[in-house]
Write a protein that holds these residues in place. Structure first.
Motif, PDB file in Angstrom:
ATOM      1  N   SER A   1     -28.674   7.930  47.200  1.00 22.14           N
ATOM      2  CA  SER A   1     -29.507   6.874  47.587  1.00 22.14           C
ATOM      3  C   SER A   1     -29.685   6.732  48.981  1.00 22.14           C
ATOM      4  CB  SER A   1     -29.001   5.640  46.818  1.00 22.14           C
ATOM      5  OG  SER A   1     -27.810   4.923  47.288  1.00 22.14           O
ATOM      6  N   GLU A   2     -28.790   7.092  49.988  1.00 17.81           N
ATOM      7  CA  GLU A   2     -28.958   6.635  51.403  1.00 17.81           C
ATOM      8  C   GLU A   2     -28.386   7.880  52.194  1.00 17.81           C
ATOM      9  OE1 GLU A   2     -27.169   3.270  51.974  1.00 17.81           O
ATOM     10  OE2 GLU A   2     -25.101   3.769  51.189  1.00 17.81           O
ATOM     11  N   TYR A   3     -28.693   8.055  53.349  1.00 19.95           N
ATOM     12  CA  TYR A   3     -28.142   8.651  54.341  1.00 19.95           C
ATOM     13  C   TYR A   3     -27.220   7.876  55.262  1.00 19.95           C
ATOM     14  CZ  TYR A   3     -31.514  12.354  53.215  1.00 19.95           C
ATOM     15  OH  TYR A   3     -32.570  13.484  52.674  1.00 19.95           O
ATOM     16  N   TYR A   4     -26.044   8.226  55.756  1.00 15.09           N
ATOM     17  CA  TYR A   4     -25.299   7.583  56.838  1.00 15.09           C
ATOM     18  C   TYR A   4     -25.761   8.342  58.152  1.00 15.09           C
ATOM     19  CZ  TYR A   4     -22.751   4.720  54.071  1.00 15.09           C
ATOM     20  OH  TYR A   4     -22.335   3.693  52.571  1.00 15.09           O
ATOM     21  N   VAL A   5     -26.662   7.939  58.791  1.00 16.60           N
ATOM     22  CA  VAL A   5     -27.249   8.427  60.009  1.00 16.60           C
ATOM     23  C   VAL A   5     -25.984   8.582  61.384  1.00 16.60           C
ATOM     24  CG1 VAL A   5     -29.062   8.727  61.698  1.00 16.60           C
ATOM     25  CG2 VAL A   5     -29.296   7.856  59.305  1.00 16.60           C
TER      26      VAL A   5
ATOM     27  N   SER B   1      -7.070  12.628  53.584  1.00 19.75           N
ATOM     28  CA  SER B   1      -7.938  13.370  54.420  1.00 19.75           C
ATOM     29  C   SER B   1      -9.375  13.347  54.080  1.00 19.75           C
ATOM     30  CB  SER B   1      -7.273  14.635  54.567  1.00 19.75           C
ATOM     31  OG  SER B   1      -5.775  14.540  54.870  1.00 19.75           O
ATOM     32  N   LYS B   2     -10.360  13.137  55.137  1.00 21.76           N
ATOM     33  CA  LYS B   2     -11.540  13.325  54.667  1.00 21.76           C
ATOM     34  C   LYS B   2     -12.048  14.881  55.338  1.00 21.76           C
ATOM     35  CE  LYS B   2     -12.651   8.463  54.285  1.00 21.76           C
ATOM     36  NZ  LYS B   2     -13.646   7.328  54.653  1.00 21.76           N
ATOM     37  N   ILE B   3     -13.165  15.250  54.673  1.00 20.22           N
ATOM     38  CA  ILE B   3     -13.652  16.522  54.987  1.00 20.22           C
ATOM     39  C   ILE B   3     -15.133  16.402  55.047  1.00 20.22           C
ATOM     40  CG2 ILE B   3     -11.609  17.641  54.410  1.00 20.22           C
ATOM     41  CD1 ILE B   3     -13.045  19.118  52.114  1.00 20.22           C
ATOM     42  N   GLU B   4     -15.883  17.167  55.694  1.00 26.67           N
ATOM     43  CA  GLU B   4     -17.337  17.381  55.383  1.00 26.67           C
ATOM     44  C   GLU B   4     -17.477  18.699  54.950  1.00 26.67           C
ATOM     45  OE1 GLU B   4     -19.804  15.874  58.766  1.00 26.67           O
ATOM     46  OE2 GLU B   4     -18.016  15.311  59.476  1.00 26.67           O
ATOM     47  N   VAL B   5     -18.387  18.623  53.915  1.00 29.30           N
ATOM     48  CA  VAL B   5     -18.903  20.163  53.431  1.00 29.30           C
ATOM     49  C   VAL B   5     -20.385  20.234  53.263  1.00 29.30           C
ATOM     50  CG1 VAL B   5     -16.787  20.297  51.775  1.00 29.30           C
ATOM     51  CG2 VAL B   5     -19.052  19.347  51.059  1.00 29.30           C
TER      52      VAL B   5
ATOM     53  N   ARG C   1     -15.286   7.747  59.798  1.00 28.70           N
ATOM     54  CA  ARG C   1     -13.949   7.591  58.613  1.00 28.70           C
ATOM     55  C   ARG C   1     -14.021   6.326  58.058  1.00 28.70           C
ATOM     56  NH1 ARG C   1      -9.224   8.339  62.619  1.00 28.70           N
ATOM     57  NH2 ARG C   1     -10.719   9.563  63.614  1.00 28.70           N
ATOM     58  N   ASP C   2     -15.195   5.441  58.336  1.00 26.33           N
ATOM     59  CA  ASP C   2     -15.066   4.245  57.851  1.00 26.33           C
ATOM     60  C   ASP C   2     -15.941   4.104  56.611  1.00 26.33           C
ATOM     61  OD1 ASP C   2     -13.217   2.774  59.859  1.00 26.33           O
ATOM     62  OD2 ASP C   2     -15.147   2.810  60.989  1.00 26.33           O
ATOM     63  N   ILE C   3     -16.647   5.267  56.308  1.00 20.55           N
ATOM     64  CA  ILE C   3     -17.613   5.428  55.101  1.00 20.55           C
ATOM     65  C   ILE C   3     -16.843   5.755  54.019  1.00 20.55           C
ATOM     66  CG2 ILE C   3     -19.528   6.577  54.230  1.00 20.55           C
ATOM     67  CD1 ILE C   3     -20.263   7.311  57.267  1.00 20.55           C
ATOM     68  N   ASP C   4     -17.345   5.143  52.658  1.00 29.54           N
ATOM     69  CA  ASP C   4     -16.777   5.280  51.223  1.00 29.54           C
ATOM     70  C   ASP C   4     -17.205   6.627  51.197  1.00 29.54           C
ATOM     71  OD1 ASP C   4     -15.365   2.776  51.102  1.00 29.54           O
ATOM     72  OD2 ASP C   4     -16.724   1.845  50.216  1.00 29.54           O
TER      73      ASP C   4
ATOM     74  N   THR D   1     -24.481  16.991  55.642  1.00 29.75           N
ATOM     75  CA  THR D   1     -23.061  17.319  55.192  1.00 29.75           C
ATOM     76  C   THR D   1     -22.583  16.027  54.272  1.00 29.75           C
ATOM     77  OG1 THR D   1     -21.780  15.943  57.071  1.00 29.75           O
ATOM     78  CG2 THR D   1     -21.914  18.497  57.075  1.00 29.75           C
ATOM     79  N   LEU D   2     -21.742  16.496  53.138  1.00 27.61           N
ATOM     80  CA  LEU D   2     -21.169  15.591  52.258  1.00 27.61           C
ATOM     81  C   LEU D   2     -19.889  15.331  52.874  1.00 27.61           C
ATOM     82  CD1 LEU D   2     -22.151  14.101  49.190  1.00 27.61           C
ATOM     83  CD2 LEU D   2     -20.039  15.259  49.057  1.00 27.61           C
ATOM     84  N   LEU D   3     -19.584  13.952  52.930  1.00 27.25           N
ATOM     85  CA  LEU D   3     -18.341  13.472  53.441  1.00 27.25           C
ATOM     86  C   LEU D   3     -17.261  13.145  52.258  1.00 27.25           C
ATOM     87  CD1 LEU D   3     -16.342  12.689  55.878  1.00 27.25           C
ATOM     88  CD2 LEU D   3     -17.162  10.265  55.311  1.00 27.25           C
ATOM     89  N   ALA D   4     -16.473  13.787  51.973  1.00 25.42           N
ATOM     90  CA  ALA D   4     -15.383  13.695  50.869  1.00 25.42           C
ATOM     91  C   ALA D   4     -13.993  13.385  51.235  1.00 25.42           C
ATOM     92  CB  ALA D   4     -15.569  14.824  49.845  1.00 25.42           C
ATOM     93  N   THR D   5     -13.220  12.723  50.336  1.00 26.90           N
ATOM     94  CA  THR D   5     -11.881  12.455  50.526  1.00 26.90           C
ATOM     95  C   THR D   5     -11.029  13.300  49.580  1.00 26.90           C
ATOM     96  OG1 THR D   5     -12.654  10.207  51.179  1.00 26.90           O
ATOM     97  CG2 THR D   5     -10.023  10.796  50.665  1.00 26.90           C
ATOM     98  N   VAL D   6      -9.792  13.850  50.158  1.00 26.56           N
ATOM     99  CA  VAL D   6      -8.750  14.726  49.460  1.00 26.56           C
ATOM    100  C   VAL D   6      -8.181  13.420  48.716  1.00 26.56           C
ATOM    101  CG1 VAL D   6      -6.510  15.930  49.261  1.00 26.56           C
ATOM    102  CG2 VAL D   6      -8.336  16.270  51.050  1.00 26.56           C
TER     103      VAL D   6
END
Length: 353
Positions: free
Chosen positions: A330-334, A313-317, A4-7, A254-259
């Motif tokens: 350019s990077e993965y958040y592992v 809200s944050k969702i993963e797709v 949840r802290d990731i941009d 997954t790709l983390l995205a924000t509503v």
């Protein structure tokens, strides 16, 4: 740091799922004469290739010369470059990489032979090559067994080190109907075998017969003439393969995205075509409950009725296709669970030359 802290938008890689997918495929090939040479075009980071090699892979497949160079810098090989390259600049880059790791190139015509022959003269060392056979994709590759035999003879006369042949039944890997997928793959592999038989009859038996993808790994992986399989997407899985091969591993990427907007039953996320591919359709929610109706450049339009998703809200797709999504980042958040344990650079994301 947690997810949840990731941009956003950002790629999230679940390392527990990655390791399970690698283990499952490694165990499959450990039990048979065919071996795994996974394709680097999906993960694009040496961190994954190292784990695949440690799990029993006999080498790595690359799709582009830039990927080869990333692997060479990391000292990871042997590598098969499973596409043709053209022009003295790329040929010379190939030979520079071949001085660092064991590297095999792919040829399909006399033009390729002449280019590698000239490059070998400049580099002062021979090139190892395999012949690509057209088994139904109709992109590159020799079309008849006779053409393949003659190309091998030409390559040997030019001083190239002939290692074998490859074919890719890519037109079969995403066929939804299992019976049709199997039949299409077998037809392609039968074509490949005809070329192998002609080479054996000519006293030019191939050491390597490379084929297969994630959708057909168990078909190519049971084909008598095949020695290695180039499956790559299995390591992360994606929306397309989740639909076609639900028996394989879980999606790890997954790709983390924000509503960012909510108007009535319309919700918008901050991830569009500049963050996600539309190649095999829109992405789907990680839990399949969230539906992405369409993508525009900067925005993802969620399907009507996602009433619980408010701005912030944050969702993963799950991308419909990982390969052409990963290349945008350019990077993965592992992560393990919700905890971010590392960030890995996607070193080959911009190596598409």
């Amino acid at each position: 740091m947690t997810k949840r802290d990731i941009d956003t938008p950002a790629l999230i890689l679940d390392l527990d799922v990655v390791e399970e997918n690698i283990r499952m495929m490694g165990e499959y090939f450990a039990a048979r004469p065919q071996k795994l040479r996974p394709n680097f075009k999906t993960p694009k980071t040496p961190e994954i290739a190292r784990r695949q090699l440690a799990a029993g892979a006999i080498g790595i497949t690359a799709s582009k010369l830039g990927e080869v160079e990333v692997l060479a810098r990391a000292g990871l090989g042997p590598v098969l470059l499973a596409n043709q390259i053209a022009g003295p600049a790329k040929i010379d880059r190939f030979f520079r990489a071949a001085a660092q790791i064991s590297l095999i190139g792919t040829i399909e015509s006399g033009f390729n032979v002449r280019e590698f022959e000239a490059g070998a003269a400049r580099a002062g060392r021979p090139a190892e090559v395999i012949i690509e056979v057209d088994t139904g994709m109709h992109r590159c590759g020799t079309e008849t067994p006779e053409e393949t035999v003659e190309l091998v003879r030409m390559a040997k006369r030019a001083g190239l080190k002939y290692r074998g042949v490859m074919g890719y039944e890519g037109h079969a890997v995403l066929v939804p109907n299992a019976e049709k997928r199997i039949a299409t793959a077998r037809e392609a592999l039968t074509t490949l075998s005809r070329h192998v038989e002609a080479l054996r009859a000519a006293g030019l038996a191939p050491e390597i017969v490379s084929a297969g993808g994630t959708g057909t790994f168990d078909i190519a992986g049971n084909w008598p003439d095949v020695t290695e399989v180039q499956a790559g997407s299995y390591v992360f899985m994606d929306g397309a393969y989740r639909s076609v091969r639900p028996d394989l591993g879980r999606p790890a990427l997954t790709l983390l995205a924000t509503v960012i907007s909510r108007r009535g039953d319309r919700a918008i996320i901050d991830a569009g075509m500049k963050s996600l591919t539309n190649e095999f359709g829109p992405p789907m929610g990680k839990d399949v409950a969230v539906k992405v109706a369409r993508l525009s450049e900067e925005h993802g339009h969620l399907a009507a009725g996602e009433s619980s998703l408010e701005p912030g809200s944050k969702i993963e797709v799950v991308p419909s296709h990982n390969d052409t999504t990963i290349n945008l980042h350019s990077e993965y958040y592992v992560v393990r669970g919700d905890e971010v344990i590392a960030t890995w650079p996607i070193e080959a994301a911009r190596a598409y030359r």
